[in-house]
Design an enzyme around this catalytic site. Sequence first.
Site, PDB file in Angstrom:
ATOM      1  N   ASP A   1       0.806  -1.216   0.000  1.00  0.00           N
ATOM      2  CA  ASP A   1       0.000   0.000   0.000  1.00  0.00           C
ATOM      3  C   ASP A   1       0.844   1.274   0.000  1.00  0.00           C
ATOM      4  OD1 ASP A   1       0.813  -0.402   2.615  1.00  0.00           O
ATOM      5  OD2 ASP A   1      -1.198  -0.398   3.475  1.00  0.00           O
TER       6      ASP A   1
ATOM      7  N   ASP B   1       3.390   1.361  13.068  1.00  0.00           N
ATOM      8  CA  ASP B   1       2.584   0.132  13.136  1.00  0.00           C
ATOM      9  C   ASP B   1       3.219  -1.041  13.873  1.00  0.00           C
ATOM     10  OD1 ASP B   1       0.467   1.300  11.773  1.00  0.00           O
ATOM     11  OD2 ASP B   1       1.280   0.735   9.842  1.00  0.00           O
TER      12      ASP B   1
END
Length: 883
Positions: A70, A481
Amino acid sequence: MRRTRILTAVLALAAGLLAGTPPALAADSPKAALAADTYTWKNARIDGGGFVPGIVFNRSEKNLAYARTDIGGAYRWVQSSKTWTPLLDSVGWDDWGHTGVASLASDSVNPDRVYAAVGTYTNSWDPGNGAILRSSNRGASWQKTDLPFKLGGNMPGRGMGERLAIDPNKNSVLYLGAPSGKGLWRSTDSGVTWSQVANFPNVGTYVQDPSDTSGYASDNQGIVWVTFDERTGTSGSATQTIYVGVADKDNAVYRSTDGGASWSRLAGQPTGYLAHKGVLDTANGYLYIAYSDKGGPYDGGKGRLLRYATSTGTWTDVSPVAEADTYYGFSGLSVDRQDPGTVMATAYSSWWPDTQIFRSTDSGATWTKAWDYTSYPSRSNRYTMDVSSSPWLTWGANPSPPEQSPKLGWMTEALEIDPFDSDRMMYGTGATVYGTENLTNWDSGSQFTIKPMVQGLEETAVNDLAAPPSGGAQLFSALGDIGGFRHTDLTKVPAMMYTQPNFTTTTSLDFAETNPNTVVRTGNLDSGPHIAFSTDNGANWFGGTDPSGVSGGGTVAAASDGSRFVWSPEGTGVQYATGFGSSWAASSGIPAGAIVESDRVDAKTFYGFKSGKFYVSSDGGATFTASAATGLPSSDSVRFKALPGTKGDVWLAGGATDGAYGLWHSTNGGTSFTKLSNVEQADAIGFGKAATGASYQTLYTSAKIGGVRGIFRSTDQGSSWTRINDDAHQWGWTGAAITGDPRVYGRVYVSTNGRGVIYGDSSDAGGGGTDPTPTPTGACAVTYKITSQWSGGFQADVQLSNTGSSAWSGWSLGWTFPGGQTVGQLWNAEYSQSGSAVTAKNVTWNANVAAGSSVSFGFTGNWSGTNTKPTAFKLGDQSCTVL
C-alpha cells in the site's frame, strides 16, 4: 491492527489518522559541481512489517509472481532464493506518491511485461495524480503514463481488486478501474495511452464515511476489479466477455459480452454487499464473487460467497458459513488452476480470535476451515506455523485461548494458489506474506506448514533512527505500526520488536551519548504509557509514567549522561524529569508541540524548536529561553541534531518552498545560525564517523543540492557535498530521519516511508579530509555479474575498480558480447553499442574514482541462444583484470 500509514512531514494527529505530506519542490536552482561516490544499498532486515493487499501470479510462466504494497512499492518473486526483489526504488522525491501501488498486472501473453497502477492517496495528502507504470523487463525499469486523476494505494478499499487487468487474448488491451467517480478506463496500446470507457454505466457509489472532511474515508471507492473470460476470444482478438466489480451495494457486478462496446448489470445478483473479488474458473464456467458489507481492509461485519454459472446465469450461494453467523467479510479469493474445482477464500476482517481461511474441493458445495473449535475455547488447526525466520510475528504475545500466537493473520485480502503448483499458496496480511508448499495436506487430513514467504519485502514507515557509538546495538529504529527494532546485526531479522510496552507506532527515540546503555522511546498506544526506557542498550524495556493529558508519543531527548529526559508529547506541553520518568514536571518558556533534542556533551542542556523559534534550556529542561536566532523556517517541517563531542554544535534542516528552506549550522548552542548557501533544500541531518584525516564528523542529509534531490555526504563540514545515492535508488520520500554510523566510516542509515530502513556502505573505505578531485590513470579490474535472467532477457551489474595508484577523473569501459547480446537500458553510465561491441562511459556525478575505489553500473539486455559473460574488458586502451 489498524494499518493506516501516512507520510508525515510534521507529526499531527487529525481525526484519528496521522496526516501530512512532504513540502512541494521549488524550481531548480543553478547546479553546483558535485562529487560522487559508489554505494551499495541494502535493507536492515525486518522482513515484512506492512500490509500486502495484492499477490499476482503470471498464468503462463511458472514461478513468476508479484506482490503490491500500500505504501512500499511492488516486488517480484525470485524463485532461486525464495525472496522478493523491489521494483520501484527508482521512484523519486517529486513522485513519492507512486510508491503506493493500487493494482498490478502481469502479462501472460508476454511474461516480460508487467504493469503497476500507482498513487497513494486520492485526497489532498498526495499532491500528484496517479500513473500507469509499464515495464518490458519484469520491473527492472519502467516507463510512465500520467493519469488525469489520483489513485489510492493506501486508501480504504485497497484490498479489493485487481483494478488493473490485461486482456488475455489481446494483450495490448488493458482496463483500469478508477476510484473517486472517475470510471472505467481502457488502453489499446499496451498502457501507453488511456481513455475513459464513456459508456460504462456506473462509477461507484460507496464511501466508507461520508462525514470525513479530510477526504480520506469519504472518497467514492469506485471500480474495484476487472475479470476477463478468456474463452470468449482467440489469440490476437479481443476477449468479448468482461466482468467488472463496482463499489455499489445494489449494483456490484457488470458484464460486457461484446468486448466492451456495451455493458449491463449482471441479472439476479445479490444486493447489500460490495464485491471484493471476482475470480473466474473457466474450466467449469463459474464466476466466484467474495462479498462484504464494507470496503475493507479493516472493516467488514457480514459477508457472502456467491457462484455464478456463466452459461446459464444461475446464482448459487456457496458461502462457507451462514450469513447470520458471519461477523466478517469474505475476500482472498482464489481458484486452483491445476484443479479448478478447488476454491479458497478468507474471512479478511475476522480480527478476533483470528482470521479464517476456507477451502472447497467441490466448487463450493462443501467447505472446510483452516481451524475449528473442538470444545470452546480450544482450537484444532489444520496447519502448523513456523515463524522462526521472522520470530517477531508472535508480537511477544501470550494470549488466552481461543487466540493463538502467532496468529494465522489479519487483513487477509490477498490469497493466491500458485497456478502451476497446487501445493503452494501465498497470502498477504497486515504485517507479512505467509505461504505454504504442502497445501494439499489440507485435503488428506494431515497438517500443512505455514511460514513467512517475505524475505526481501521490506515495508515499514520509518519515523526515527539512532546509531549508538558503543554497545551491542548497531541501530535503533522507530517505526509505524510495528514499533521498531534493535538491530545487533543488520543482515538478520531481530527476534522481537520493542516490547514492554509495545507501541503500535514509535514516534521518537534517543540514547544517552556518553552512556548508550540508557535508551528512551516514545510512541502511540491505545492504553498504557507512551514512554519507555532501557538501561541495557535497548535489550529490555520498562514503561514510564505519563503526565496528565498525553495522547501520543511526540518527541523525546535523553541527557548526554542519561540522568534526565525532556519529553514533548502530544496532548500536553513539554515535560522534564530526572531519573526514568516516574514523575514529570512542566517545562516553562517553550510552547507545546515543540521538537526537542539534547546537547550531546552537556547533560543539562536541551534544545527545542517550534514555528521558527529555537529554544535553549541550561537547567535540564526546567526552563527554556527563545534564542535570538532569526531566519529559520517558520513551518514545523524541521529536524535538528546536536553534534556528539562538541558542546553547542547544532545542525538544523527543514522548511518549505514558500519560505525559508535549507540547512543551518550553529556553533554557539543556537544563539545564532548560519545558513549553508550550497544547500537549496534539506529535510533531515545526521552525523557519522569522520573520514580518515578529518577532525569533524561526516555529515549526511536528505536534501536538494546543485539542483539534484538525493542523499548527500560531506566530510568537510558542508563545504562540499557528495551525492551517494543514484536515480535507481531513491525510495520516494526520505525526509523523516537520517544518521551515519559512528563506528563505520561512510555507512549511512536512511528512513523511508514504506521501504523500511535502508543502509548504504561506501566503496571509499577510509575517505579523505574532503571529497576527492582525482586525475586519470590506468590499472583496473572488472566484476560482471548476471543478477537475473529470463527467457530472452537478463539483468547485469558491472563493477569497475581502480586498482592503480592514482585517481581517475573520467572513465570509458569497453567489452564485446560473445553471444550477440544487446543492451536494452543502462543506468549510472552512458553507453553505445555497435554490433557486439559496447562502450560504457561515466556520467558527470561518477566520473571521479579514487585509487582503490570502484564504480558500478547496471543494465538490462536481450539474448538468444546463449548468455555467456564477456571475458575481456578495456579501460580505454588498458586491459582490465576480470574477477
